[in-house]
Motif scaffolding. Structure first.
Motif, mmCIF file in Angstrom:
data_model
loop_
_atom_site.group_PDB
_atom_site.id
_atom_site.type_symbol
_atom_site.label_atom_id
_atom_site.label_comp_id
_atom_site.label_asym_id
_atom_site.label_seq_id
_atom_site.Cartn_x
_atom_site.Cartn_y
_atom_site.Cartn_z
ATOM 1 N N THR A 1 -12.100 -1.112 1.003
ATOM 2 C CA THR A 1 -11.800 -1.153 2.442
ATOM 3 C C THR A 1 -12.986 -1.692 3.245
ATOM 4 O O THR A 1 -13.085 -1.453 4.439
ATOM 5 N N VAL B 1 -12.704 -3.059 6.885
ATOM 6 C CA VAL B 1 -11.448 -2.661 7.531
ATOM 7 C C VAL B 1 -11.771 -1.642 8.627
ATOM 8 O O VAL B 1 -12.389 -0.620 8.369
ATOM 9 N N ALA B 2 -11.357 -1.949 9.848
ATOM 10 C CA ALA B 2 -11.622 -1.015 10.950
ATOM 11 C C ALA B 2 -10.706 0.198 10.814
ATOM 12 O O ALA B 2 -9.502 0.048 10.641
ATOM 13 N N PRO B 3 -11.267 1.417 10.869
ATOM 14 C CA PRO B 3 -10.431 2.618 10.750
ATOM 15 C C PRO B 3 -9.405 2.672 11.882
ATOM 16 O O PRO B 3 -9.702 2.287 13.008
ATOM 17 N N LEU B 4 -8.217 3.129 11.551
ATOM 18 C CA LEU B 4 -7.156 3.231 12.540
ATOM 19 C C LEU B 4 -6.931 4.706 12.835
ATOM 20 O O LEU B 4 -6.414 5.446 12.012
ATOM 21 N N LYS C 1 -12.214 6.874 5.181
ATOM 22 C CA LYS C 1 -11.481 6.096 4.169
ATOM 23 C C LYS C 1 -9.979 6.133 4.459
ATOM 24 O O LYS C 1 -9.291 5.104 4.438
ATOM 25 N N TYR D 1 -0.279 4.490 -1.624
ATOM 26 C CA TYR D 1 -1.412 5.227 -1.056
ATOM 27 C C TYR D 1 -1.023 6.055 0.175
ATOM 28 O O TYR D 1 -1.860 6.726 0.779
ATOM 29 N N THR E 1 -3.118 9.102 1.992
ATOM 30 C CA THR E 1 -3.643 8.827 3.333
ATOM 31 C C THR E 1 -3.196 9.910 4.311
ATOM 32 O O THR E 1 -3.989 10.438 5.093
ATOM 33 N N HIS F 1 0.803 -1.231 0.000
ATOM 34 C CA HIS F 1 0.000 0.000 0.000
ATOM 35 C C HIS F 1 0.833 1.277 0.000
ATOM 36 O O HIS F 1 0.304 2.362 0.244
ATOM 37 N N ARG G 1 -0.437 -0.007 8.051
ATOM 38 C CA ARG G 1 0.188 -0.581 9.244
ATOM 39 C C ARG G 1 0.297 -2.097 9.125
ATOM 40 O O ARG G 1 1.289 -2.699 9.508
ATOM 41 N N LEU H 1 -9.155 1.573 -3.536
ATOM 42 C CA LEU H 1 -9.018 0.433 -2.630
ATOM 43 C C LEU H 1 -10.357 0.033 -2.049
ATOM 44 O O LEU H 1 -11.154 0.878 -1.649
ATOM 45 N N LYS I 1 -7.405 8.863 -5.134
ATOM 46 C CA LYS I 1 -6.697 7.600 -5.296
ATOM 47 C C LYS I 1 -7.120 6.559 -4.264
ATOM 48 O O LYS I 1 -7.162 5.364 -4.535
ATOM 49 N N LEU I 2 -7.462 7.042 -3.070
ATOM 50 C CA LEU I 2 -7.834 6.114 -1.993
ATOM 51 C C LEU I 2 -9.076 5.300 -2.363
ATOM 52 O O LEU I 2 -9.259 4.184 -1.891
ATOM 53 N N SER J 1 -8.471 6.651 7.272
ATOM 54 C CA SER J 1 -8.148 5.887 8.484
ATOM 55 C C SER J 1 -8.176 4.387 8.213
ATOM 56 O O SER J 1 -7.444 3.621 8.843
ATOM 57 N N GLN J 2 -9.026 3.973 7.282
ATOM 58 C CA GLN J 2 -9.049 2.548 6.905
ATOM 59 C C GLN J 2 -7.791 2.165 6.133
ATOM 60 O O GLN J 2 -7.179 1.131 6.384
ATOM 61 N N VAL J 3 -7.388 3.031 5.202
ATOM 62 C CA VAL J 3 -6.168 2.736 4.429
ATOM 63 C C VAL J 3 -4.960 2.772 5.366
ATOM 64 O O VAL J 3 -4.019 1.994 5.217
ATOM 65 N N ARG J 4 -5.036 3.659 6.350
ATOM 66 C CA ARG J 4 -3.959 3.703 7.341
ATOM 67 C C ARG J 4 -3.804 2.329 8.025
ATOM 68 O O ARG J 4 -2.685 1.862 8.245
ATOM 69 N N ALA J 5 -4.918 1.692 8.329
ATOM 70 C CA ALA J 5 -4.868 0.358 8.939
ATOM 71 C C ALA J 5 -4.186 -0.636 7.993
ATOM 72 O O ALA J 5 -3.412 -1.501 8.432
ATOM 73 N N LEU J 6 -4.467 -0.493 6.687
ATOM 74 C CA LEU J 6 -3.840 -1.401 5.710
ATOM 75 C C LEU J 6 -2.330 -1.165 5.645
ATOM 76 O O LEU J 6 -1.548 -2.116 5.531
#
Lengths: 486, 94
Positions: free
Chosen positions: B46, B49-52, A377, A305, A309, A302, A386, B44, B40-41, A379-384
């Motif tokens: 998601t 997927v739990a937000p971090l 969105k 992205y 993010t 990722h 990590r 994906l 771009k995001l 914050s979700q990509v951030r999880a990916l």
């Protein structure tokens, strides 16, 4: 003594001070003199505390005389002007805090004082730490000591330039998306971003609270470990600082790295990587392999992205954090006919363009109807992102990669196009999103003589291993010994 | 979802900022460039997927509720652009 006092590192200077061969007042006075003579060429310092520094040096001298030396007694340091210092102006390189005199010390500052450090002054930066070149300072850009027509990197550009140009012994910066590692790389010094939560953020003026972290910029790896020993640890005043005890980070230095598995992320070597940077990094990998490390390819799928993010998460937090500058409680105020006009005038005149741009982006992405598409969105990509690192660190101990896709660019080159500037942080931003530690260590020079840094990333709380590997690399090479033609 | 000039002005007002006339066009273009990039995001998936929002597993950092010394009134007011007695002074609101 062949080398001038100001060019020494902490680990070179401390024994001389302890043995009484040089005095803290002598070192401090010499540095203050050099700053007075040379800072104008670089604009690395925004505020120099001559009287305060000499006073602290005299106290250090008395401590040493009584045989009560602590780990930093008499060591003169620079602080990025984003950490509040009691009684000493703290501007964040913004007009809005031009005359702000903090009534308290940041926890890191209190810890440095407790260890006897001498605080020379406050280093230039991008306003509120928003930028990658230190050109966003309201007080003019900092110049790169290797070539004054080039940027020093940012946002901790003043801290990095001051270390590289021997205008301090070492410094502290802060890193939200690469702001310690990238200027360290561009100025040819060592820069460490610790794990999120390892160092207290109390008294660090907030930009993006879930990403900001304070760390050292130093002339050699050992000094980064020494400073981390002082600043790491739990702080009841920062609810996001972690309770586990900090290690002695100097302990692993000198241990061999034979058998250490170092991951090389394939996504970091693609399009956009300057060939000279790539060559320097490849050569560094060879050096690490020569020291016995096992290099393995890993994937951080990722990566592409990360910048997007970051510019969702960071600006959202910034818009909320910077709401506090209202011209009421502290800082600059521009009068208006009524309260609303006072707010508008204060913030419009007090903030520079980049800060206003990010506040507006954050305000928009958090506004009704857009939250899911942007902040959620992101914050979700951030999880990916990590989880990419968690997967990679199952296969390797550390990751080695470039810090920045290019060496330092020319002053003004990217100023008109914020997005291009943002993309230059592609290799550093992921570590902040994942909360993991990273270091930049000098690993080469471009054909124009500009420094290039190697980045080593570790799993959360892997500072000791990162420092061990960076130290092994440093001892096997001599890039850190070169001084800028300044 | 490109931002119009009016939307940019509205967002500025929400953020308590005003734009100089010469800046409006530049900001509109720059904000749209960045938002277009951030799109771009959406590539994906998601779902699930739990937000971090926070990277370290700390939840509710509590401490004893005890009385402690804080900043004195004078120190807290020391940097105020305008004060009257023990108060921050602002333009008349009503």
């Amino acid at each position: 003594m062949t080398e001038p006092l100001y060019s020494l590192s902490i680990s070179q200077l401390a024994p001389l001070l302890a043995r009484g061969e040089v005095s803290p007042v002598e070192v401090t006075a010499r540095l203050l003199e050099r700053i007075k003579e040379r800072n104008g060429e670089l604009n690395a310092y925004l505020t120099v505390d001559e009287a305060g520094a000499l006073e602290q040096a005299r106290e250090a001298e008395a401590c040493l005389g009584r045989g009560e030396a602590a780990s930093l007694t008499g060591i003169p340091l620079a602080l990025k002007d984003v950490m509040v210092t009691r009684g000493l102006r703290t501007t964040c390189a913004s007009k809005i805090l031009e005359n702000f005199i903090p009534p308290f010390d940041a926890t890191v500052v209190a810890r440095l004082r407790r260890e006897g450090a001498v605080i020379l002054g406050k280093a230039n930066m991008d306003e509120f730490a928003m930028g990658s070149s230190t050109e966003n300072s309201a007080y003019g850009p900092t110049h790169n000591p290797w070539n004054r027509e080039y940027i020093p990197g940012g946002s901790s550009g003043g801290s990095a330039a001051a270390v590289a140009a021997d205008l301090c012994i070492a410094s502290l910066g802060s890193d939200t998306g690469g702001s310690i590692r990238q200027p360290a790389s561009h100025c040819g010094v060592v820069g460490l971003k610790p794990t999120y939560g390892r160092v207290s953020r109390y008294g660090l003026v907030a930009y993006a609270s879930s990403l900001d972290q304070i760390g050292p910029l130093t002339k050699e790896v050992r000094d980064a470990a020494i400073l981390l020993n002082t600043i790491a640890g739990h702080d009841p005043k920062d609810s996001t600082s972690v309770p586990q005890a900090a290690a002695d980070y100097t302990e692993a230095l000198g241990r061999e790295i034979h058998g250490l598995k170092i991951g090389v992320p394939r996504e970091y070597f693609g399009h956009g990587l300057d060939p000279e940077v790539e060559a320097a990094i490849r050569a560094a990998l060879k050096t690490l392999a020569g020291l016995g490390a096992d290099l393995i390819e890993v994937s951080l799928p990722h990566t592409e992205y990360a910048v997007a993010t970051y510019y969702v998460v960071a600006v959202a937090e910034a818009s909320s954090n910077l709401a506090r500058y209202d011209g009421v409680k502290y800082g600059f105020r521009a009068e208006g006919k009524n309260l609303m006009e006072t707010y508008l005038n204060t913030r419009t005149q007090g903030f520079g363009a980049e800060v206003r741009r990010r506040i507006m982006l954050g305000t928009y992405t958090l506004s009704a109807g857009y939250y899911d598409a942007y902040y959620k969105k992101g914050s979700q990509v951030r999880a990916l992102i990590r989880s990419d690192f968690e997967t990679a660190f199952k296969a390797c101990h550390l990751i080695a990669c470039p810090v920045s896709p290019t060496p330092a660019f020319r002053l003004g080159e990217k100023l008109a196009d914020p997005l291009t500037m943002y993309l230059s942080d592609i290799f550093t931003i992921s570590a902040n999103l994942a909360g993991i530690p990273g270091i930049s260590v000098p690993c080469g020079f471009s054909s124009q003589g500009l420094p290039i840094g190697l980045q080593l990333l570790g799993p959360a709380f892997g500072e000791a291993e990162i420092l061990q590997a960076a130290y092994a690399f440093e001892q096997a090479t001599d890039f850190h010994r070169r001084k800028p033609p300044f | 979802m490109a931002l119009s000039r009016e939307e940019v002005l509205h967002v500025a007002e929400l953020a308590r900022l005003s734009l100089r006339p010469a800046e409006i066009e530049i900001f509109t273009r720059q904000l749209n460039d960045i938002l277009a990039y951030v799109e771009k995001l959406q590539e994906l998936d998601t779902t699930g997927v739990a937000p971090l929002a926070h990277v370290i597993p700390i939840c509710n950092a509590f401490r004893e509720d005890e009385v402690r010394e804080g900043l004195s009134l004078d120190l807290a007011l020391e940097n105020a652009p305008a004060r009257e007695d023990d108060n921050f002074l602002v333009p008349r609101v009503i």
